[in-house]
Design an enzyme around this catalytic site. Structure first.
Site, PDB file in Angstrom:
ATOM      1  CE1 TYR A  80      58.810  47.817  35.716  1.00 20.54           C
ATOM      2  CE2 TYR A  80      57.552  48.001  37.605  1.00 20.54           C
ATOM      3  CZ  TYR A  80      58.479  47.272  36.965  1.00 20.54           C
ATOM      4  OH  TYR A  80      59.037  46.034  36.998  1.00 20.54           O
ATOM      5  CB  SER A  91      56.337  43.890  39.361  1.00 22.09           C
ATOM      6  OG  SER A  91      56.531  45.087  40.368  1.00 22.09           O
TER       7      SER A  91
END
Length: 240
Positions: A97, A74
């Protein structure tokens, strides 16, 4: 993960493509903060489970004539700390994350370094900002959730567009690829990025298909990738 790997091994002799895609962002998550093994839940779901699954299926990958491992990363890897291996050792549980997405890039690099050959490729990809189910946590927030869903409808990629980098990595068909010359750190994005700029274009830039760019890496990436591998090997020792 271990149960799935055992079932797969019992049914299939080889594995051609493994896409490591499970992901949560922690938004709206009221459940346990850790996995049953004591790992921070977001980092454990988004990365540690993928590390274990890939290691358990290495024999089946090795039996393929052109196997590929595709790790979903990401743009958020840019906000990870310089020592992701510390997250695997339980020393840093903040930004789970962001750490998990940097870890996916480093894991792909180390896989390529250790096992990469004409018959094995490991690639990390950024699917982009996608209007997918990963944002379901916002649906529990009435006003904010509706506003966010409206914004994603205007700005985000469709799930089909978000799958483009993953499919290209699995098929080996991204733009600019030179046959037989896969680098140790291959990272695909779905946007056009002006040279030297990643913000805001890597977050929600012009959709351009699968393009290979250089991710933000720790200063000594090979050493950090090895440290992450070793930390995860200890963490998963009871399952390997």
């Amino acid at each position: 993960v271990a149960a799935f790997a055992k079932a797969f091994q019992g049914e299939f002799g080889q594995l051609d493509v493994l896409v490591n895609n499970a992901g949560i962002n922690g938004i709206g998550n009221d459940g346990p903060r850790r996995t049953k093994q004591g790992v921070e839940k977001v980092f454990g779901t988004n990365f540690v489970g993928h590390y274990l699954l890939t290691r358990l299926l290495q024999l089946q990958l090795a039996k393929s004539t052109n196997a590929r491992v595709v790790n979903l990363a990401s743009v958020m890897h840019h906000w990870s700390s310089s020592s992701v291996s510390g997250a695997a050792r339980g020393e840093d549980e903040s930004n789970g994350y962001d750490h998990s997405k940097m870890a996916m890039i480093l894991f792909a690099a180390e896989l390529q370094r250790r096992h990469g050959a004409a018959t094995f490729n490991a690639v990390s990809v950024n699917p982009g900002f996608v209007d997918s189910d990963i944002w379901r946590g916002f649906d529990a927030l009435p006003l904010v959730g509706k506003a966010f869903r409206f914004a994603t409808g205007l700005l985000a990629l469709t799930p089909a567009q978000g799958a483009v980098t993953t499919v290209a990595a699995a098929m080996g068909t991204w733009r600019g690829r030179v046959a037989g010359k896969l680098s140790e750190v291959t990272y695909l994005v779905p946007y056009y990025l002006p040279k030297g700029f990643w913000l805001p274009f890597e977050m929600m830039g012009p959709f351009a298909g699968a393009r290979s760019v250089l991710p933000r890496l720790p200063r000594d990436e090979p050493a950090e990738s090895r440290a992450l591998w070793d930390a995860c090997e200890k963490l998963c020792a009871g399952y390997l």
